[in-house]
Design a protein around this motif. Structure first.
Motif, PDB file in Angstrom:
ATOM      1  N   PRO A  28       0.805  -1.228   0.000  1.00 34.24           N
ATOM      2  CA  PRO A  28       0.000   0.000   0.000  1.00 34.24           C
ATOM      3  C   PRO A  28       0.839   1.278   0.000  1.00 34.24           C
ATOM      4  O   PRO A  28       0.509   2.255  -0.655  1.00 34.24           O
ATOM      5  CB  PRO A  28      -0.820  -0.112   1.284  1.00 34.24           C
ATOM      6  N   ARG A  29       1.906   1.267   0.775  1.00 37.68           N
ATOM      7  CA  ARG A  29       2.757   2.462   0.864  1.00 37.68           C
ATOM      8  C   ARG A  29       4.182   2.028   1.159  1.00 37.68           C
ATOM      9  O   ARG A  29       4.410   1.058   1.892  1.00 37.68           O
ATOM     10  CB  ARG A  29       2.261   3.400   1.958  1.00 37.68           C
ATOM     11  N   LYS A  30       5.138   2.745   0.584  1.00 42.88           N
ATOM     12  CA  LYS A  30       6.536   2.426   0.857  1.00 42.88           C
ATOM     13  C   LYS A  30       7.349   3.711   0.862  1.00 42.88           C
ATOM     14  O   LYS A  30       7.795   4.200  -0.166  1.00 42.88           O
ATOM     15  CB  LYS A  30       7.086   1.432  -0.171  1.00 42.88           C
ATOM     16  N   LEU A  31       7.490   4.269   2.053  1.00 40.25           N
ATOM     17  CA  LEU A  31       8.250   5.501   2.256  1.00 40.25           C
ATOM     18  C   LEU A  31       9.308   5.206   3.307  1.00 40.25           C
ATOM     19  O   LEU A  31       9.015   4.605   4.332  1.00 40.25           O
ATOM     20  CB  LEU A  31       7.318   6.606   2.751  1.00 40.25           C
ATOM     21  N   VAL A  32      10.547   5.616   3.045  1.00 41.42           N
ATOM     22  CA  VAL A  32      11.606   5.296   3.997  1.00 41.42           C
ATOM     23  C   VAL A  32      11.947   6.481   4.886  1.00 41.42           C
ATOM     24  O   VAL A  32      11.860   7.640   4.473  1.00 41.42           O
ATOM     25  CB  VAL A  32      12.896   4.788   3.297  1.00 41.42           C
ATOM     26  N   ASN A  33      12.313   6.159   6.104  1.00 37.48           N
ATOM     27  CA  ASN A  33      12.841   7.151   7.029  1.00 37.48           C
ATOM     28  C   ASN A  33      14.331   7.329   6.712  1.00 37.48           C
ATOM     29  O   ASN A  33      15.103   6.374   6.782  1.00 37.48           O
ATOM     30  CB  ASN A  33      12.653   6.651   8.468  1.00 37.48           C
ATOM     31  N   VAL A  34      14.712   8.532   6.344  1.00 41.97           N
ATOM     32  CA  VAL A  34      16.102   8.787   5.944  1.00 41.97           C
ATOM     33  C   VAL A  34      16.850   9.628   6.989  1.00 41.97           C
ATOM     34  O   VAL A  34      17.897  10.198   6.687  1.00 41.97           O
ATOM     35  CB  VAL A  34      16.167   9.469   4.557  1.00 41.97           C
ATOM     36  N   SER A  35      16.330   9.669   8.207  1.00 42.84           N
ATOM     37  CA  SER A  35      16.946  10.508   9.237  1.00 42.84           C
ATOM     38  C   SER A  35      18.376  10.068   9.566  1.00 42.84           C
ATOM     39  O   SER A  35      19.239  10.906   9.864  1.00 42.84           O
ATOM     40  CB  SER A  35      16.091  10.510  10.510  1.00 42.84           C
ATOM     41  N   LYS A  36      18.625   8.779   9.489  1.00 45.77           N
ATOM     42  CA  LYS A  36      19.969   8.259   9.786  1.00 45.77           C
ATOM     43  C   LYS A  36      20.985   8.784   8.773  1.00 45.77           C
ATOM     44  O   LYS A  36      22.081   9.232   9.138  1.00 45.77           O
ATOM     45  CB  LYS A  36      19.925   6.724   9.774  1.00 45.77           C
ATOM     46  N   LEU A  37      20.606   8.752   7.485  1.00 46.36           N
ATOM     47  CA  LEU A  37      21.489   9.238   6.428  1.00 46.36           C
ATOM     48  C   LEU A  37      21.612  10.758   6.474  1.00 46.36           C
ATOM     49  O   LEU A  37      22.702  11.315   6.298  1.00 46.36           O
ATOM     50  CB  LEU A  37      20.952   8.785   5.067  1.00 46.36           C
ATOM     51  N   THR A  38      20.502  11.428   6.723  1.00 52.01           N
ATOM     52  CA  THR A  38      20.522  12.891   6.800  1.00 52.01           C
ATOM     53  C   THR A  38      21.438  13.364   7.929  1.00 52.01           C
ATOM     54  O   THR A  38      22.160  14.355   7.790  1.00 52.01           O
ATOM     55  CB  THR A  38      19.097  13.433   7.016  1.00 52.01           C
ATOM     56  N   ALA A  39      21.414  12.640   9.055  1.00 49.79           N
ATOM     57  CA  ALA A  39      22.260  13.007  10.199  1.00 49.79           C
ATOM     58  C   ALA A  39      23.746  12.900   9.867  1.00 49.79           C
ATOM     59  O   ALA A  39      24.573  13.606  10.453  1.00 49.79           O
ATOM     60  CB  ALA A  39      21.920  12.127  11.394  1.00 49.79           C
ATOM     61  N   LEU A  40      24.073  12.035   8.903  1.00 46.94           N
ATOM     62  CA  LEU A  40      25.474  11.905   8.481  1.00 46.94           C
ATOM     63  C   LEU A  40      25.909  13.047   7.571  1.00 46.94           C
ATOM     64  O   LEU A  40      27.099  13.254   7.343  1.00 46.94           O
ATOM     65  CB  LEU A  40      25.687  10.573   7.760  1.00 46.94           C
ATOM     66  N   GLY A  41      24.918  13.762   7.008  1.00 49.77           N
ATOM     67  CA  GLY A  41      25.252  14.920   6.171  1.00 49.77           C
ATOM     68  C   GLY A  41      24.928  14.779   4.703  1.00 49.77           C
ATOM     69  O   GLY A  41      25.395  15.578   3.885  1.00 49.77           O
ATOM     70  N   TRP A  42      24.099  13.772   4.320  1.00 51.33           N
ATOM     71  CA  TRP A  42      23.757  13.616   2.898  1.00 51.33           C
ATOM     72  C   TRP A  42      22.260  13.796   2.684  1.00 51.33           C
ATOM     73  O   TRP A  42      21.447  13.328   3.482  1.00 51.33           O
ATOM     74  CB  TRP A  42      24.159  12.229   2.386  1.00 51.33           C
ATOM     75  N   LYS A  43      21.912  14.451   1.579  1.00 52.84           N
ATOM     76  CA  LYS A  43      20.515  14.651   1.210  1.00 52.84           C
ATOM     77  C   LYS A  43      20.391  14.642  -0.299  1.00 52.84           C
ATOM     78  O   LYS A  43      21.234  15.191  -1.011  1.00 52.84           O
ATOM     79  CB  LYS A  43      20.007  15.988   1.775  1.00 52.84           C
ATOM     80  N   ALA A  44      19.325  14.030  -0.829  1.00 56.31           N
ATOM     81  CA  ALA A  44      19.082  13.996  -2.271  1.00 56.31           C
ATOM     82  C   ALA A  44      18.844  15.403  -2.802  1.00 56.31           C
ATOM     83  O   ALA A  44      18.246  16.243  -2.132  1.00 56.31           O
ATOM     84  CB  ALA A  44      17.886  13.101  -2.580  1.00 56.31           C
ATOM     85  N   GLU A  45      19.285  15.643  -4.044  1.00 56.15           N
ATOM     86  CA  GLU A  45      19.203  16.981  -4.616  1.00 56.15           C
ATOM     87  C   GLU A  45      18.212  17.099  -5.775  1.00 56.15           C
ATOM     88  O   GLU A  45      17.755  18.202  -6.081  1.00 56.15           O
ATOM     89  CB  GLU A  45      20.586  17.422  -5.113  1.00 56.15           C
ATOM     90  N   THR A  46      17.854  15.994  -6.421  1.00 58.80           N
ATOM     91  CA  THR A  46      17.060  16.056  -7.642  1.00 58.80           C
ATOM     92  C   THR A  46      15.576  15.950  -7.331  1.00 58.80           C
ATOM     93  O   THR A  46      15.131  14.966  -6.728  1.00 58.80           O
ATOM     94  CB  THR A  46      17.460  14.921  -8.608  1.00 58.80           C
ATOM     95  N   SER A  47      14.783  16.939  -7.749  1.00 58.50           N
ATOM     96  CA  SER A  47      13.335  16.885  -7.560  1.00 58.50           C
ATOM     97  C   SER A  47      12.747  15.808  -8.458  1.00 58.50           C
ATOM     98  O   SER A  47      13.339  15.423  -9.482  1.00 58.50           O
ATOM     99  CB  SER A  47      12.698  18.227  -7.898  1.00 58.50           C
ATOM    100  N   LEU A  48      11.554  15.306  -8.099  1.00 57.95           N
ATOM    101  CA  LEU A  48      10.933  14.248  -8.880  1.00 57.95           C
ATOM    102  C   LEU A  48      10.645  14.713 -10.304  1.00 57.95           C
ATOM    103  O   LEU A  48      10.914  13.980 -11.271  1.00 57.95           O
ATOM    104  CB  LEU A  48       9.645  13.777  -8.201  1.00 57.95           C
ATOM    105  N   LYS A  49      10.130  15.909 -10.469  1.00 57.14           N
ATOM    106  CA  LYS A  49       9.818  16.394 -11.821  1.00 57.14           C
ATOM    107  C   LYS A  49      11.086  16.538 -12.661  1.00 57.14           C
ATOM    108  O   LYS A  49      11.107  16.138 -13.840  1.00 57.14           O
ATOM    109  CB  LYS A  49       9.075  17.728 -11.755  1.00 57.14           C
ATOM    110  N   ALA A  50      12.142  17.086 -12.086  1.00 56.00           N
ATOM    111  CA  ALA A  50      13.407  17.240 -12.816  1.00 56.00           C
ATOM    112  C   ALA A  50      13.988  15.876 -13.179  1.00 56.00           C
ATOM    113  O   ALA A  50      14.521  15.687 -14.281  1.00 56.00           O
ATOM    114  CB  ALA A  50      14.402  18.037 -11.988  1.00 56.00           C
ATOM    115  N   GLY A  51      13.884  14.921 -12.256  1.00 54.47           N
ATOM    116  CA  GLY A  51      14.394  13.575 -12.538  1.00 54.47           C
ATOM    117  C   GLY A  51      13.602  12.886 -13.625  1.00 54.47           C
ATOM    118  O   GLY A  51      14.170  12.207 -14.491  1.00 54.47           O
ATOM    119  N   ILE A  52      12.276  13.029 -13.610  1.00 52.13           N
ATOM    120  CA  ILE A  52      11.439  12.441 -14.659  1.00 52.13           C
ATOM    121  C   ILE A  52      11.762  13.067 -16.008  1.00 52.13           C
ATOM    122  O   ILE A  52      11.853  12.375 -17.028  1.00 52.13           O
ATOM    123  CB  ILE A  52       9.941  12.604 -14.319  1.00 52.13           C
TER     124      ILE A  52
END
Length: 314
Positions: free
Chosen positions: A273-297
């Motif tokens: 039904p839904r699949k969303l991940v918690n990325v707080s662990k990765l964010t705390a290390l200093g990494w975050k995704a940069e590409t918006s969904l529309k730009a990536g598509i």
């Protein structure tokens, strides 16, 4: 991971592997080792061991896998569990035997229970029943995670495991019988536009929600983790936002320039039904995704248009 290290990218022709090669080259890594499936069948243990003995890579990105969407996973479960177990077992064992400095194993968020609380946190692993349509693939990936953890405990290796969310981007698989939802929708909607088809049928109700990560962002995250992450526990890679399949279709339709309608075949499976991940662990290390969904598509659609004949036939 110094710039002259020997880095083996397993699965370099796939969606993830090709993005890793692009990212490594862009970041100045000079010795990237690759082999096609014709040159090295990772299901052959002796061939894999000989390769590691000859090349002696310092680092390994294990991106090679048999992958596919709901239809492929549901139709060929034996292929998915067998091939993935063989590939990852042979590479992980060879990395240990030949003293690779560090290995990154790429799993998938399908390892999490079908009805796990959202967003998915790393400790939800093995706390509930898996989604039936991709159970075989998920079990293989869970085995790979546990194998890395076991080798770390027993042999002191540095094998880490990352769980990316749904991926898309250049070099994706657009075969309607095997592809994941986003590339499949790009192809179907583009073909409907070309043929002036008024209605595009989409599997399921359109209600399930999915998170999508542009593959070049994933590659950057993997290199980041290879440099800075040392824990035995798995770590999620994603954007922390999701979208319904219906809204995804509408967004792709906007990018493609399709003016028709969408119908939803509720007799076809929805999957999780839904699949969303918690990325707080990765964010705390200093990494975050940069590409918006529309730009990536848009970037993915541009690539598909340039490679349409070959991409659709894969």
């Amino acid at each position: 991971m110094h710039r002259n290290a020997k880095i083996y990218v397993a699965g370099h022709r796939g969606l993830v592997g090709s993005a890793l090669v692009r990212a490594l080259d862009r970041q100045g890594y000079k010795q990237i080792i690759t082999r096609s499936k014709a040159q090295l069948d990772l299901r052959d243990a002796q061939a894999v061991d000989r390769f590691f003995e000859q090349e002696k890579p310092d680092y390994v990105f294990l991106a090679a896998a048999k992958v596919g969407g709901i239809a492929a996973n549901d139709a060929y479960p034996a292929d998915f569990i067998r091939d993935n177990l063989m590939i990852q077992t042979h590479v992980i064992e060879a990395a240990y035997r030949h003293q690779v400095q560090k290995l990154l194993f790429l799993g998938s968020t399908c390892i999490y229970p079908k009805l796990a609380p959202q967003p998915l946190q790393e400790h939800y692993l093995l706390t509930g029943e898996l989604e039936a349509t991709n159970e075989a693939y998920a079990i293989a990936k869970i085995a790979g995670i546990k194998m890395c953890q076991a080798y770390n405990r027993q042999y002191g290796t540095r094998f880490i495991s990352a769980m990316p969310t749904n991926l898309y981007g250049p070099n994706d698989d657009f075969d309607l019988q095997a592809s994941h939802v986003l590339p499949a929708l790009i192809r179907k909607i583009d073909e409907a536009k070309e043929l002036n088809t008024n209605v595009v049928e989409i599997w399921g109700s359109g209600a399930p929600r999915r998170e999508f990560l542009y593959v070049d962002d994933l590659a950057d995250a993997c290199i980041f983790l290879m440099r800075f992450y040392e824990e035995n526990d798995i770590i999620n890679i994603g954007v922390g936002e999701d979208i319904s399949i219906k809204d995804l279709a509408l967004l792709i339709g906007e990018v493609v320039g399709y003016a028709g309608q969408f119908s939803f075949n509720k007799e076809r499976p929805d999957g999780t039904p839904r699949k969303l991940v918690n990325v707080s662990k990765l964010t705390a290390l200093g990494w975050k995704a940069e590409t918006s969904l529309k730009a990536g598509i848009q970037a993915t659609y541009d690539w598909y248009r340039q490679h349409r004949a070959g991409a659709a036939a894969r």
